[in-house]
Design a protein around this motif. Structure first.
Motif, mmCIF file in Angstrom:
data_model
loop_
_atom_site.group_PDB
_atom_site.id
_atom_site.type_symbol
_atom_site.label_atom_id
_atom_site.label_comp_id
_atom_site.label_asym_id
_atom_site.label_seq_id
_atom_site.Cartn_x
_atom_site.Cartn_y
_atom_site.Cartn_z
ATOM 1 N N VAL A 14 0.451 56.142 1.545
ATOM 2 C CA VAL A 14 -0.703 56.843 0.977
ATOM 3 C C VAL A 14 -0.348 57.397 -0.400
ATOM 4 O O VAL A 14 -1.096 57.224 -1.366
ATOM 5 C CB VAL A 14 -1.180 57.983 1.912
ATOM 6 N N ALA A 15 0.804 58.041 -0.494
ATOM 7 C CA ALA A 15 1.237 58.640 -1.759
ATOM 8 C C ALA A 15 1.370 57.580 -2.850
ATOM 9 O O ALA A 15 0.949 57.797 -3.987
ATOM 10 C CB ALA A 15 2.557 59.374 -1.567
ATOM 11 N N ALA A 16 1.921 56.434 -2.502
ATOM 12 C CA ALA A 16 2.088 55.359 -3.489
ATOM 13 C C ALA A 16 0.733 54.873 -3.991
ATOM 14 O O ALA A 16 0.547 54.658 -5.195
ATOM 15 C CB ALA A 16 2.887 54.208 -2.879
ATOM 16 N N GLU A 17 -0.227 54.711 -3.078
ATOM 17 C CA GLU A 17 -1.557 54.241 -3.477
ATOM 18 C C GLU A 17 -2.275 55.255 -4.363
ATOM 19 O O GLU A 17 -3.083 54.879 -5.211
ATOM 20 C CB GLU A 17 -2.412 53.940 -2.247
ATOM 21 N N LEU A 18 -1.983 56.529 -4.159
ATOM 22 C CA LEU A 18 -2.633 57.578 -4.952
ATOM 23 C C LEU A 18 -1.874 57.908 -6.224
ATOM 24 O O LEU A 18 -2.293 58.781 -6.997
ATOM 25 C CB LEU A 18 -2.822 58.834 -4.097
ATOM 26 N N GLY A 19 -0.746 57.253 -6.446
ATOM 27 C CA GLY A 19 -0.007 57.441 -7.689
ATOM 28 C C GLY A 19 0.995 58.571 -7.700
ATOM 29 O O GLY A 19 1.447 58.984 -8.767
ATOM 30 N N TYR A 20 1.367 59.090 -6.540
ATOM 31 C CA TYR A 20 2.398 60.115 -6.474
ATOM 32 C C TYR A 20 3.768 59.454 -6.540
ATOM 33 O O TYR A 20 3.953 58.342 -6.021
ATOM 34 C CB TYR A 20 2.311 60.901 -5.160
ATOM 35 N N LYS A 24 6.339 63.703 -0.632
ATOM 36 C CA LYS A 24 6.444 65.159 -0.534
ATOM 37 C C LYS A 24 5.500 65.852 -1.525
ATOM 38 O O LYS A 24 4.922 66.893 -1.219
ATOM 39 C CB LYS A 24 7.888 65.589 -0.778
ATOM 40 N N ASP A 25 5.330 65.266 -2.708
ATOM 41 C CA ASP A 25 4.431 65.849 -3.702
ATOM 42 C C ASP A 25 2.985 65.851 -3.225
ATOM 43 O O ASP A 25 2.228 66.759 -3.522
ATOM 44 C CB ASP A 25 4.533 65.087 -5.025
ATOM 45 N N MET A 26 2.599 64.823 -2.480
ATOM 46 C CA MET A 26 1.250 64.758 -1.932
ATOM 47 C C MET A 26 1.115 65.683 -0.720
ATOM 48 O O MET A 26 0.157 66.439 -0.604
ATOM 49 C CB MET A 26 0.910 63.328 -1.508
ATOM 50 N N ALA A 27 2.089 65.630 0.179
ATOM 51 C CA ALA A 27 2.010 66.354 1.453
ATOM 52 C C ALA A 27 1.995 67.867 1.286
ATOM 53 O O ALA A 27 1.423 68.569 2.112
ATOM 54 C CB ALA A 27 3.167 65.940 2.348
ATOM 55 N N LEU A 63 -8.270 65.461 -3.387
ATOM 56 C CA LEU A 63 -7.476 66.371 -4.214
ATOM 57 C C LEU A 63 -6.861 65.679 -5.424
ATOM 58 O O LEU A 63 -6.476 66.343 -6.384
ATOM 59 C CB LEU A 63 -6.362 67.012 -3.385
ATOM 60 N N ARG A 64 -6.763 64.378 -5.371
ATOM 61 C CA ARG A 64 -6.136 63.629 -6.464
ATOM 62 C C ARG A 64 -7.131 63.485 -7.606
ATOM 63 O O ARG A 64 -8.058 62.695 -7.563
ATOM 64 C CB ARG A 64 -5.666 62.264 -5.964
ATOM 65 N N ARG A 65 -6.963 64.251 -8.637
ATOM 66 C CA ARG A 65 -7.930 64.296 -9.735
ATOM 67 C C ARG A 65 -8.075 62.967 -10.461
ATOM 68 O O ARG A 65 -9.126 62.662 -10.990
ATOM 69 C CB ARG A 65 -7.521 65.377 -10.727
ATOM 70 N N SER A 66 -7.024 62.185 -10.488
ATOM 71 C CA SER A 66 -7.071 60.919 -11.228
ATOM 72 C C SER A 66 -7.830 59.835 -10.471
ATOM 73 O O SER A 66 -8.011 58.740 -10.987
ATOM 74 C CB SER A 66 -5.649 60.438 -11.528
ATOM 75 N N ASN A 67 -8.292 60.144 -9.270
ATOM 76 C CA ASN A 67 -8.941 59.133 -8.445
ATOM 77 C C ASN A 67 -10.448 59.405 -8.339
ATOM 78 O O ASN A 67 -11.001 59.514 -7.258
ATOM 79 C CB ASN A 67 -8.291 59.120 -7.063
ATOM 80 N N LYS A 68 -11.128 59.500 -9.461
ATOM 81 C CA LYS A 68 -12.541 59.881 -9.508
ATOM 82 C C LYS A 68 -13.452 58.891 -8.770
ATOM 83 O O LYS A 68 -14.399 59.281 -8.114
ATOM 84 C CB LYS A 68 -13.013 60.014 -10.955
#
Length: 84
Positions: A14-20, A24-27, A63-68
């Protein structure tokens, strides 16, 4: 977090798909009931994997702002689930 019949996702995927950079940064933005750990049996031995619940997945996306684009798609869906 209950792991009985709920849908869960591997946090690093999930984190990789969202660009984290790392899961841990996402969680750290998720509530305890939206994340957890799960023991997965692999050919190389048991692996302790971070997981995210379905609700945690939606929250991480929102919560991921870059994923509008994904936020716009999910917002009405979440409102329907919440009964609003």
């Amino acid at each position: 977090m209950s792991e009985k019949a709920d849908t869960h996702f591997v946090a690093s995927d999930v984190a990789a798909e969202l660009g984290y950079g790392v899961a841990k940064d996402m969680a750290r933005h998720l509530d305890d009931d939206e994340k957890g750990r799960h023991l997965v049996r692999t050919p190389g031995g048991d692996q302790d994997v971070s997981i995210v619940s379905e609700a945690g997945l939606y929250r991480a996306i929102l919560l991921r702002r870059s994923n509008k684009k994904m936020q716009a798609w999910l917002s009405p869906f979440q409102r329907r689930l919440a009964g609003r």
